[in-house]
Design a protein around this motif. Structure first.
Motif, PDB file in Angstrom:
ATOM      1  N   UNK A 236       8.094  61.900   8.756  1.00  0.00           N
ATOM      2  CA  UNK A 236       8.044  60.707   9.611  1.00  0.00           C
ATOM      3  C   UNK A 236       9.143  60.766  10.677  1.00  0.00           C
ATOM      4  N   UNK A 237      10.342  61.186  10.293  1.00  0.00           N
ATOM      5  CA  UNK A 237      11.432  61.344  11.255  1.00  0.00           C
ATOM      6  C   UNK A 237      11.011  62.283  12.385  1.00  0.00           C
ATOM      7  N   UNK A 238      10.379  63.388  12.005  1.00  0.00           N
ATOM      8  CA  UNK A 238       9.941  64.382  12.996  1.00  0.00           C
ATOM      9  C   UNK A 238       8.881  63.807  13.921  1.00  0.00           C
ATOM     10  N   UNK A 239       7.944  63.055  13.356  1.00  0.00           N
ATOM     11  CA  UNK A 239       6.907  62.432  14.193  1.00  0.00           C
ATOM     12  C   UNK A 239       7.523  61.466  15.209  1.00  0.00           C
ATOM     13  N   UNK A 240       8.485  60.662  14.752  1.00  0.00           N
ATOM     14  CA  UNK A 240       9.129  59.696  15.638  1.00  0.00           C
ATOM     15  C   UNK A 240       9.935  60.380  16.735  1.00  0.00           C
ATOM     16  N   UNK A 241      10.640  61.441  16.358  1.00  0.00           N
ATOM     17  CA  UNK A 241      11.415  62.190  17.347  1.00  0.00           C
ATOM     18  C   UNK A 241      10.504  62.899  18.348  1.00  0.00           C
ATOM     19  N   UNK A 242       9.443  63.513  17.846  1.00  0.00           N
ATOM     20  CA  UNK A 242       8.498  64.212  18.720  1.00  0.00           C
ATOM     21  C   UNK A 242       7.867  63.238  19.711  1.00  0.00           C
ATOM     22  N   UNK A 243       7.533  62.049  19.238  1.00  0.00           N
ATOM     23  CA  UNK A 243       6.943  61.038  20.127  1.00  0.00           C
ATOM     24  C   UNK A 243       7.938  60.632  21.207  1.00  0.00           C
ATOM     25  N   UNK A 244       9.183  60.420  20.813  1.00  0.00           N
ATOM     26  CA  UNK A 244      10.221  60.028  21.767  1.00  0.00           C
ATOM     27  C   UNK A 244      10.476  61.119  22.805  1.00  0.00           C
ATOM     28  N   UNK A 245      10.352  62.372  22.380  1.00  0.00           N
ATOM     29  CA  UNK A 245      10.597  63.518  23.269  1.00  0.00           C
ATOM     30  C   UNK A 245       9.332  64.016  23.965  1.00  0.00           C
ATOM     31  N   UNK A 246       8.196  63.350  23.685  1.00  0.00           N
ATOM     32  CA  UNK A 246       6.886  63.749  24.252  1.00  0.00           C
ATOM     33  C   UNK A 246       6.522  65.185  23.890  1.00  0.00           C
ATOM     34  N   UNK A 247       6.763  65.530  22.625  1.00  0.00           N
ATOM     35  CA  UNK A 247       6.422  66.866  22.133  1.00  0.00           C
ATOM     36  C   UNK A 247       5.099  66.780  21.367  1.00  0.00           C
ATOM     37  N   UNK A 248       4.054  67.492  21.798  1.00  0.00           N
ATOM     38  CA  UNK A 248       2.770  67.437  21.073  1.00  0.00           C
ATOM     39  C   UNK A 248       2.889  68.055  19.687  1.00  0.00           C
ATOM     40  N   UNK A 249       1.999  67.645  18.792  1.00  0.00           N
ATOM     41  CA  UNK A 249       2.053  68.057  17.389  1.00  0.00           C
ATOM     42  C   UNK A 249       2.059  69.577  17.213  1.00  0.00           C
TER      43      UNK A 249
END
Length: 345
Positions: A236-249
């Motif tokens: 979940x931490x990674x998903x939130x960080x990726x979203x904030x950084x606009x990094x696709x899955x």
């Protein structure tokens, strides 16, 4: 008005660090750390023999050399950044609060940190274990120890614990801001989120309704049944960080480091993932360690240097570690927000 109600105590707690990088101090730290029943959750006799006859004698000299690489002029980063944040937070909160820093193992001890609050006669204590994700071996151990110490006090104030803060917006914003400077400088092929590992048995022992199966499916979403699952919290931490950084899955991977012993730990293992990345034409990698709020052995040395070497040997071209939160102003603001949400007004 606030002074009549009494002061509020804030106890910040991190894992701990040896008093120095000398072998004797490292051995003392390892013994206290690894003798914790929540860290090595086997029989008391088995734990004593493993720690005192095998790990402490043989691992301490090796660990001391690594600590010497980490040590700075001010000492251990985990300690001096903790002291800096304590002072910054005290200044932000003002005179109606007393902020005290303690380490679960070694110094400053939790006993002394709590004595500071006791001496100020605080009427409530908010304990913030500085681990973004809950695990029995970290946050659970801090809660256990604080209760053990305070149970013998004659006057016990209201005590509240923060079990995790991985989804605090300012926590995510702070880590994102530190990484953004590297993303602006280079077009990375991939982002790796590496977290400290724990044995699989610890996840299974704490599973609600046997929900945690240690696979992608059970960690794909974060909800009531896996809210205390360390692995699910890391995803979940990674998903939130990726979203904030606009990094696709497809451009990031979650993995786990620092395993010890022969029993299976949560996977995938970071060192295995790293070896595969260059084969997938992912030769420029940005590496995050979002389980740690301060630079330490597992970030600066393990992720920053040892994993970089593995990556380059496998054909990687550029490996960049994102520093921990340390004394970042947004991290202090995050702590202030957590305190506002969890103390009386």
């Amino acid at each position: 008005m606030g002074s009549k109600k009494g002061k509020k105590g804030i106890l910040l707690v991190n894992l701990g660090t040896p008093d120095s990088p000398n072998t004797s101090d490292v051995r003392r730290y390892l013994r206290e750390f690894l003798m914790d029943k929540r860290v090595i959750d086997i029989s008391a006799l088995g734990r004593w023999m493993l720690v005192n006859l095998i790990i402490a004698p043989f691992r301490a000299p090796k660990s001391a050399k690594v600590y010497q690489q980490l040590w700075e002029e001010r000492g251990s980063p985990l300690l001096f950044y903790g002291e800096d944040v304590t002072k910054m937070l005290q200044k932000e909160l003002g005179e109606n609060y007393v902020v005290s820093l303690g380490m679960r193992y070694q110094n400053p001890s939790l006993e002394k940190a709590l004595q500071v609050l006791q001496a100020k006669q605080v009427n409530e204590i908010l304990v913030i274990p500085m681990f973004p994700q809950y695990a029995s071996a970290t946050t659970g151990s801090v809660i256990d120890k604080v209760m053990e110490i305070t149970k013998d006090w004659q006057n016990i104030p209201s005590i509240k614990f923060v079990s995790h803060f991985l989804d605090e917006p300012l926590f995510i914003n702070a880590f994102a801001e530190i990484g953004e400077k590297y993303l602006k400088e280079m077009d990375f092929d991939h982002v790796l989120f590496s977290y400290h590992g724990i044995p699989e048995r610890q996840i299974k022992k704490a599973a609600v309704d046997n929900y945690c199966q240690l696979n992608e499916k059970c960690c794909a979403t974060y909800h009531k049944k896996n809210q205390f699952c360390y692995r699910a919290q890391c995803f979940e931490t990674s998903r939130l960080l990726a979203k904030e950084l606009s990094i696709p899955e497809e451009k990031y991977t979650v993995a786990f480091q620092s395993r010890l012993g022969k029993d299976p730990w949560i996977q995938p293992y970071t060192d295995d993932v790293i070896k595969e990345l260059p084969k997938q034409d992912k030769k420029k990698v940005l590496a995050y360690s979002p389980a740690f709020i301060a630079d330490c052995l597992e970030t600066t040395i393990e992720v920053g240097e040892e994993f970089k070497e593995i990556f380059e040997e496998a054909g990687g071209e550029h490996w960049q570690l994102v520093e921990s939160l340390n004394d970042h102003p947004l991290w202090v603001a995050c702590l202030k927000e957590i305190i506002s949400k969890n103390t009386s007004h």
